[in-house]
Every structure is written in structure tokens, then in C-alpha cells.
Design an enzyme around this catalytic site. Structure first.
Site, PDB file in Angstrom:
ATOM      1  N   GLU A  27       0.843  13.083   9.607  1.00  0.00           N
ATOM      2  CA  GLU A  27       0.323  12.338   8.443  1.00  0.00           C
ATOM      3  C   GLU A  27      -0.521  13.234   7.537  1.00  0.00           C
ATOM      4  O   GLU A  27      -0.890  14.361   7.927  1.00  0.00           O
ATOM      5  CB  GLU A  27      -0.512  11.147   8.921  1.00  0.00           C
ATOM      6  N   LYS A 161     -11.105   5.154  17.326  1.00  0.00           N
ATOM      7  CA  LYS A 161     -12.554   5.357  17.283  1.00  0.00           C
ATOM      8  C   LYS A 161     -13.286   4.047  17.528  1.00  0.00           C
ATOM      9  O   LYS A 161     -12.790   2.980  17.218  1.00  0.00           O
ATOM     10  CB  LYS A 161     -12.952   5.893  15.906  1.00  0.00           C
TER      11      LYS A 161
HETATM   12  N1  PSU Z   1      -8.920   7.013  12.190  1.00  0.00           N
HETATM   13  C1  PSU Z   1      -9.339   8.254  12.460  1.00  0.00           C
HETATM   14  N2  PSU Z   1      -8.996   9.267  11.614  1.00  0.00           N
HETATM   15  C2  PSU Z   1      -8.226   9.043  10.499  1.00  0.00           C
HETATM   16  C3  PSU Z   1      -7.771   7.708  10.236  1.00  0.00           C
HETATM   17  C4  PSU Z   1      -8.140   6.733  11.111  1.00  0.00           C
HETATM   18  O1  PSU Z   1     -10.021   8.461  13.445  1.00  0.00           O
HETATM   19  O2  PSU Z   1      -7.935   9.989   9.742  1.00  0.00           O
HETATM   20  C5  PSU Z   1      -6.883   7.445   9.049  1.00  0.00           C
HETATM   21  C6  PSU Z   1      -5.397   7.364   9.491  1.00  0.00           C
HETATM   22  O3  PSU Z   1      -4.601   7.895   8.450  1.00  0.00           O
HETATM   23  C7  PSU Z   1      -5.169   5.885   9.622  1.00  0.00           C
HETATM   24  C8  PSU Z   1      -6.009   5.348   8.498  1.00  0.00           C
HETATM   25  O4  PSU Z   1      -3.808   5.505   9.495  1.00  0.00           O
HETATM   26  O5  PSU Z   1      -7.170   6.160   8.494  1.00  0.00           O
HETATM   27  C9  PSU Z   1      -6.351   3.890   8.691  1.00  0.00           C
HETATM   28  O6  PSU Z   1      -6.958   3.394   7.546  1.00  0.00           O
HETATM   29  P1  PSU Z   1      -7.169   1.815   7.399  1.00  0.00           P
HETATM   30  O7  PSU Z   1      -8.156   1.455   8.450  1.00  0.00           O
HETATM   31  O8  PSU Z   1      -7.700   1.632   6.002  1.00  0.00           O
HETATM   32  O9  PSU Z   1      -5.813   1.194   7.578  1.00  0.00           O
END
Ligand code: PSU
Ligand code: MN
Length: 305
Positions: A27, A161
Site C-alpha cells: 500500500e 494498533k
Molecule cells: N494503521 C496503521 N498504520 C497505517 C494505517 C493504519 O497502524 O498506516 C493506514 C492504512 O493504510 C489503513 C488506513 O488502511 O490507515 C486506515 O484508515 P481508516 O481508519 O481511515 O480507514
């Protein structure tokens, strides 16, 4: 409509997929919104070369000037890492960015979409999005979970996390029928820490067993993804209680500053970095390298089945 109107797959990746050779998707939100400059660029190159070291083709995804891209040039990786004016692109953002010719970094959800369009079955990331704490009222549930429910890609991660409600995240995955496999682990890991207090559905003994379960799911006609939770190597793991305290502080900051929606995850990631004095950064990098190697091995085993 011919998809090639919108989608470009690098020739090396297209050929590998056509010939049944192993490919691992990566990603780009982790680059633009998850890691700081310039460590993110070093990471982007190193993670690709680690995957190549296993005889596997890496495929980093993004939306560049309105095109869905699988496989990026070095200069494009660099501009995603420098990260000025890079949108965070999840499923709902794709049509807007494509139609308006913009550039966006792909999340787990949208990387799964692009990987699937390109025929790539294995994807490596750091941590997935999930059900946020307090989602009972905020309804903040990452689109990553719906994508795992529907899109046939196996995602290797170090768990989630503790900015998230891990218990509810796992409940959601159960409801959506997503198998959660622990790589040589009965515990679902909490990103920086090897344990979260929650278990996985099944602890696989090696990459080959993971590949067999993934293939069996799709052979059975069951749509959607598989989540492989790969605990951070012992020597890089951080103290659970200390991280819990720091995450609490980050969550309070977000609440005070009324940060919601797609800004919330990047905001919390940035705060954690600040509060750990960058100590969390090396753990973050190491677990992502570890995931890339595990994903590469799974892709190799999968290509042999
Ligand atoms: N959690 C992490 N590191 C990240 C992300 C999430 O520990 O870089 C990033 C990933 O790309 C994940 C996105 O798909 O954040 C999720 O965002 P949201 O909660 O807005 O869907
Ligand atoms: Mn969200």
C-alpha cells in the site's frame, strides 16, 4: 467499459501474474500518511528489495494523476513519500480521484481493490484499520474491514494498533466471515506488541499452511479475504503498558481537537510518533519488513499450489 482505460499495471507485474509467479502488493498510505519523511522513502525501497530477495515481484499501488496504478516508478514513490497534497484514498475516494485526475495514496481497502483487479492475491502492510474505540457512537469503522469481507486478497499485518477497539474489530471480522490466522501465534498481536489480549481463529505453523487455507477458502467459493496476523519480532516489541498510556494520550488529543473521519487514523499515528520520541518508528519499520518477508513466503507457497 474496458478497465485498462483507468488501470495501468507495470509490465513486469502483469507478466508475473500471467505466468503464475508470486507477487506481493504493497500500500501507499503507509508512505504518505503513516511514516515520516525521509524514513518513508528508505522504507519504500527496502521493502520492495526484501520482497525481491525472496524471488517475488513487489507491486506498490496508488492513484497517480487519476490513473489506478499497480507498480510505481521510483520518482512516483518519492513524490508519494514527500507527501505534499497527497490524498488518502480508500474505496469511496477512488472514483472521485480518478474522475478528477488527482493523486492519492491507497489504504488497505483500496490496495486490496487494485491488487484484486491486477490478479494479485497476497498483500503486505503494517497494521489494518478497524473499529475505532467509541465506534458505538462515532460509527467510525474502517472500510478496510468491509474490503476484507468482500475482496479476495490475503492481507499480512502485525495486527491492529490499540488506537482501535481490537475486540470489536475481531467481532466485526467474524461477522463478515474473515478467517484470522496467527502466524505461529495463538495471539492476535497489537502492532507494537506481540499480544493484544485477544486470540486468533487458528495459529498456522508456517507459510505453506497459511497458503493452503487461503487457497481452500477460494476453492470453496467463499468470497472475501483472509487476515494473517504476524507478531512483531520479539527484539523490536514495545512495552504494552507504556504504549497503552501513550495511546490514551493520543486519543484524548484527537477528541479535544475534534478530529474525525479519514483524518483520525493519520492524526493518531502522528501523535504516537511524537509521544514515543520516534521509538515507535523503528518498531513500525521492522514489523513492516517482517510482514513483507512473511507475505513473500506465502506468495511463493501459494504459487506452488
Ligand atoms: N494503521 C496503521 N498504520 C497505517 C494505517 C493504519 O497502524 O498506516 C493506514 C492504512 O493504510 C489503513 C488506513 O488502511 O490507515 C486506515 O484508515 P481508516 O481508519 O481511515 O480507514
Ligand atoms: Mn475511519
Amino acid at each position: 467499459m474496458n478497465l485498462s482505460h483507468y488501470l495501468s499495471i507495470a509490465p513486469e507485474i502483469e507478466a508475473a501474474v500471467r505466468e503464475g509467479k508470486p507477487v506481493v502488493a504493497l500500500e501507499s498510505t503507509i508512505l504518505s500518511h503513516g511514516l515520516p519523511w525521509p524514513q518513508n522513502l528508505e522504507f519504500a525501497y527496502r521493502v520492495q528489495s526484501l520482497i525481491r530477495g525472496h524471488g517475488v515481484v513487489p507491486a506498490t499501488t496508488a492513484v497517480i494523476n487519476g490513473r489506478l496504478r499497480v507498480g510505481l516508478e521510483d520518482f512516483e514513490l518519492e513524490s508519494l513519500c514527500r507527501g505534499t497534497n497527497i490524498e488518502k484514498a480508500s474505496r469511496r475516494d477512488l472514483p472521485i480521484l480518478v474522475a478528477t485526475g488527482k493523486t492519492g495514496a491507497t489504504t488497505v481497502a483500496s490496495t486490496m481493490i487494485l491488487a484484486s483487479l491486477a490478479g494479485i492475491r497476497v498483500f503486505s502492510t503494517g497494521g489494518i484499520g478497524g473499529v475505532h474505540r467509541g465506534a458505538q457512537t462515532s460509527m467510525d469503522i474502517s472500510a478496510d474491514l468491509q474490503e476484507l469481507a468482500h475482496t479476495p486478497v490475503a492481507v499480512v499485518c502485525a495486527g491492529a494498533k490499540m488506537i482501535l477497539d481490537i475486540g470489536l474489530t475481531l467481532e466485526y471480522l467474524e461477522t463478515m466471515g474473515v478467517p484470522v490466522l496467527g502466524m505461529r501465534s495463538e495471539d492476535f498481536p497489537a502492532f507494537y506488541c506481540r499480544k493484544s489480549g485477544y486470540g486468533v481463529d487458528y495459529a498456522v505453523k508456517d507459510e505453506q499452511e497459511a497458503a493452503r487455507i487461503i487457497k481452500t477458502k477460494w476453492d470453496l467459493g467463499l468470497t472475501g479475504g483472509v487476515l494473517i496476523a504476524n507478531p512483531v519480532p520479539e527484539q523490536y516489541a514495545l512495552d504494552f503498558d507504556e504504549m497503552d498510556r501513550i495511546i490514551q494520550m493520543a486519543l484524548e488529543d484527537a477528541q479535544r481537537n475534534k478530529i474525525t473521519g479519514k483524518r483520525l487514523t493519520p492524526y493518531l499515528l502522528d501523535k504516537l510518533l511524537q509521544y514515543t520520541d520516534g521509538k515507535s518508528l523503528s518498531t513500525n519499520l521492522q514489523l513492516a519488513y517482517h510482514n513483507a518477508c512473511t507475505a513473500a513466503k506465502i506468495a511463493v507457497e501459494f504459487s506452488r499450489l
